[in-house]
Design a protein around this motif. Sequence first.
Motif, PDB file in Angstrom:
ATOM      1  N   UNK A 285       0.567  -1.359  -0.069  1.00  0.00           N
ATOM      2  CA  UNK A 285       0.121   0.111   0.147  1.00  0.00           C
ATOM      3  C   UNK A 285       0.922   0.885  -0.021  1.00  0.00           C
ATOM      4  N   UNK A 286       2.347   1.373   0.551  1.00  0.00           N
ATOM      5  CA  UNK A 286       2.857   2.433   0.961  1.00  0.00           C
ATOM      6  C   UNK A 286       3.953   2.883  -0.080  1.00  0.00           C
ATOM      7  N   UNK A 287       3.446   2.062  -1.343  1.00  0.00           N
ATOM      8  CA  UNK A 287       4.819   1.558  -2.304  1.00  0.00           C
ATOM      9  C   UNK A 287       3.488   2.260  -3.139  1.00  0.00           C
ATOM     10  N   UNK A 288       1.905   2.360  -3.459  1.00  0.00           N
ATOM     11  CA  UNK A 288       1.710   2.587  -4.781  1.00  0.00           C
ATOM     12  C   UNK A 288       1.044   4.083  -3.687  1.00  0.00           C
ATOM     13  N   UNK A 289       0.671   4.203  -3.108  1.00  0.00           N
ATOM     14  CA  UNK A 289       0.802   5.618  -2.712  1.00  0.00           C
ATOM     15  C   UNK A 289       1.807   6.688  -3.173  1.00  0.00           C
ATOM     16  N   UNK A 290       3.174   6.125  -2.788  1.00  0.00           N
ATOM     17  CA  UNK A 290       4.202   7.099  -3.198  1.00  0.00           C
ATOM     18  C   UNK A 290       3.984   6.882  -4.730  1.00  0.00           C
ATOM     19  N   UNK A 291       3.609   6.224  -5.810  1.00  0.00           N
ATOM     20  CA  UNK A 291       3.564   6.360  -6.729  1.00  0.00           C
ATOM     21  C   UNK A 291       2.771   7.383  -7.150  1.00  0.00           C
ATOM     22  N   UNK A 292       1.131   7.375  -6.420  1.00  0.00           N
ATOM     23  CA  UNK A 292       0.456   8.700  -6.958  1.00  0.00           C
ATOM     24  C   UNK A 292       0.681   9.700  -6.716  1.00  0.00           C
ATOM     25  N   UNK A 293       1.697   9.695  -5.296  1.00  0.00           N
ATOM     26  CA  UNK A 293       1.686  11.276  -4.528  1.00  0.00           C
ATOM     27  C   UNK A 293       2.973  11.850  -5.442  1.00  0.00           C
ATOM     28  N   UNK A 294       3.252  11.696  -6.645  1.00  0.00           N
ATOM     29  CA  UNK A 294       3.992  12.221  -7.402  1.00  0.00           C
ATOM     30  C   UNK A 294       3.376  13.449  -8.670  1.00  0.00           C
ATOM     31  N   UNK A 295       2.754  12.425  -9.176  1.00  0.00           N
ATOM     32  CA  UNK A 295       1.184  13.632  -9.618  1.00  0.00           C
ATOM     33  C   UNK A 295       0.846  14.374  -8.991  1.00  0.00           C
ATOM     34  N   UNK A 296       0.236  14.286  -7.738  1.00  0.00           N
ATOM     35  CA  UNK A 296      -0.404  14.826  -6.918  1.00  0.00           C
ATOM     36  C   UNK A 296      -0.221  15.637  -6.950  1.00  0.00           C
ATOM     37  N   UNK A 297       1.602  15.501  -6.234  1.00  0.00           N
ATOM     38  CA  UNK A 297       2.040  17.567  -5.685  1.00  0.00           C
ATOM     39  C   UNK A 297       2.159  17.615  -6.514  1.00  0.00           C
ATOM     40  N   UNK A 298       2.704  17.785  -7.705  1.00  0.00           N
ATOM     41  CA  UNK A 298       3.029  18.232  -9.125  1.00  0.00           C
ATOM     42  C   UNK A 298       1.973  18.780  -9.397  1.00  0.00           C
ATOM     43  N   UNK A 299       1.082  17.959  -9.710  1.00  0.00           N
ATOM     44  CA  UNK A 299      -0.275  19.009 -10.406  1.00  0.00           C
ATOM     45  C   UNK A 299      -0.671  19.945  -8.884  1.00  0.00           C
ATOM     46  N   UNK A 300      -0.948  19.687  -8.623  1.00  0.00           N
ATOM     47  CA  UNK A 300      -0.985  20.645  -6.984  1.00  0.00           C
ATOM     48  C   UNK A 300      -0.628  22.222  -7.095  1.00  0.00           C
ATOM     49  N   UNK A 301       1.343  21.753  -7.621  1.00  0.00           N
ATOM     50  CA  UNK A 301       2.296  23.374  -7.628  1.00  0.00           C
ATOM     51  C   UNK A 301       2.191  23.726  -8.652  1.00  0.00           C
ATOM     52  N   UNK A 302       1.867  22.913  -9.929  1.00  0.00           N
ATOM     53  CA  UNK A 302       2.442  23.393 -10.898  1.00  0.00           C
ATOM     54  C   UNK A 302       1.526  23.924 -12.106  1.00  0.00           C
ATOM     55  N   UNK A 303       0.279  23.437 -11.967  1.00  0.00           N
ATOM     56  CA  UNK A 303      -0.970  23.280 -12.771  1.00  0.00           C
ATOM     57  C   UNK A 303      -0.924  25.175 -12.998  1.00  0.00           C
ATOM     58  N   UNK A 304      -0.548  26.007 -12.258  1.00  0.00           N
ATOM     59  CA  UNK A 304      -0.715  27.130 -13.039  1.00  0.00           C
ATOM     60  C   UNK A 304       0.581  27.261 -13.988  1.00  0.00           C
ATOM     61  N   UNK A 305       1.297  27.213 -13.676  1.00  0.00           N
ATOM     62  CA  UNK A 305       2.450  26.194 -14.781  1.00  0.00           C
ATOM     63  C   UNK A 305       1.994  25.908 -15.586  1.00  0.00           C
ATOM     64  N   UNK A 306       1.855  24.839 -16.008  1.00  0.00           N
ATOM     65  CA  UNK A 306       0.915  23.715 -16.753  1.00  0.00           C
ATOM     66  C   UNK A 306       0.776  24.737 -17.667  1.00  0.00           C
ATOM     67  N   UNK A 307      -0.463  25.330 -17.618  1.00  0.00           N
ATOM     68  CA  UNK A 307      -1.104  26.116 -17.922  1.00  0.00           C
ATOM     69  C   UNK A 307      -1.107  27.309 -19.202  1.00  0.00           C
ATOM     70  N   UNK A 308       0.070  28.047 -17.500  1.00  0.00           N
ATOM     71  CA  UNK A 308       0.960  29.191 -18.965  1.00  0.00           C
ATOM     72  C   UNK A 308       1.476  28.824 -20.187  1.00  0.00           C
ATOM     73  N   UNK A 309       2.000  27.208 -19.983  1.00  0.00           N
ATOM     74  CA  UNK A 309       2.876  26.832 -21.604  1.00  0.00           C
ATOM     75  C   UNK A 309       2.188  25.644 -22.305  1.00  0.00           C
ATOM     76  N   UNK A 310       0.250  26.204 -21.851  1.00  0.00           N
ATOM     77  CA  UNK A 310      -0.427  25.448 -22.678  1.00  0.00           C
ATOM     78  C   UNK A 310      -0.542  27.215 -23.164  1.00  0.00           C
ATOM     79  N   UNK A 311       0.480  28.441 -23.371  1.00  0.00           N
ATOM     80  CA  UNK A 311      -0.634  28.731 -24.242  1.00  0.00           C
ATOM     81  C   UNK A 311      -1.133  30.377 -23.428  1.00  0.00           C
TER      82      UNK A 311
END
Length: 484
Positions: A285-311
């Motif tokens: 369970x811990x290993x699986x949750x580690x895997x999902x935490x990477x996109x969870x955190x990156x989307x939380x912090x960088x969604x404004x930057x990602x949308x800026x990169x989309x034009x």
Amino acid sequence: MAHSIGEMDPDKEKQLDEVQVSRNNELTPDFEYSQAEEQALLRKQDLTILPLCAAIYFLCYLDRSNIGNARILNSSTHNDMQTETHSTQYQFNIALMVFLVAYATFEVPSNILLKKLRPSRWIAFLMFSWGAITMGLGGVHNFSSLAAVRFILGASEAGLFPGLVYYLTFWYKSDERSVRVASILASATLAGAFGGAIAYGIGHMNGASGLSAWRWLFIIEGAPSCVSSLFVLFFLPDYPEEHLKGREREIALARLKVEGSKSHHRSMTWQDAKTTLTDWRLYGHYLIYFGISVPFSSLSLFTPSITAGLGYKDLRAQLMSVPPYAVAYVTQIVGSWSADHFNARGIHSAVFSLLGAVGFIAMVTLPVDAYQHRYGCLILASAGSFACVPPMLGWLSSNVYSTASVGLAIAINVSVGGGIGQIPGVWIYPKEEAARGYPTGHWTNAGMLLMVSAGAVGLRLWYGYKNRKLLRESNGQEVRLFRL
């Protein structure tokens, strides 16, 4: 022979529960109630607990993730947070990371304190603390102060989410938890949506009273947490056996006699800790949750930057970060209900993570200037990434049976899997890759989600095998099976 947490002898477990029940004069062994009465009690609990818990986590997530908005807010006029704190991109990422270091460090002790000090008191204390610290972020002027305040913020927020998941185990059976966890966690996606909209509005306050807009963002978003902590202190019920009266109390205790955590059970002992730490299936369970935490955190912090990169530029980038979170909100609620209803948490987690991986892969493989198509893929990636989290947490909590152990297991899961797992998410969206569509971040997230999908399927097959083995060895007696 000693039994693991997941394979506790059902007869011994039943005897232990009956001793505890008898000792506390809680209910008679043959207490009966109707399904209508149970549903009425569930509705009452939901209306009492869930809106308050969701509001708490909404404010927590808003105060945690607003640094992603502040980083680029009014960047066209060089009034953004990174510029005014004289931080390089590397230094700013360090400030994001130290939050997660503190977050991972303080989650386990916080869950232990939650039971010792009572949920309402401990959560109210945490809430006031992070609100005040968030407001303090509005006064930082350099990298050193930014990193220090972010570390303290991580320490104060660390105990909330694992604490809320643990808190629900005192009130709900295992097959009722995923959708309740989702209703709380979905408030994070709602905070992401509102955070972009709020940042868009506050962006127009740039220069008001001599303060840049990003400073106002922290001040305005931190204040509600401080005020709301008083409501939590006085209105969040601690335990059903204390809050409920009469027949409702008896129904609640009868429902949770086997599956729920108990306020009167002993606090964590070294033997509880040893048993939990050596139950090796939990590390899946811990290993699986580690895997999902990477996109969870990156989307939380960088969604404004990602949308800026989309034009989408400047304030419009803030506004365009709203739809991905809005879609993820609905997907989380519906998917978690389905996972509990069909007792299929592993399969739901696998499917959602696979969909999220498809979204990230598509964003990389599409042409960089295909902005609309890549934006649609961002919505798919966000929905898949966020939707597989609640079933995972419900799956873990429903397969750990003692009050002390479930608190520790949840804290380790969110600390080791979630806290440490979020650290890579800080580094995978470097600013210099914006023109190329952030390939490093998208490929990393896709790889992690594919690992999550494979791990969830593997764990589901293992639990199925263990259930068949338990049934074969039960000799026709009733046996407690693992949740799937």
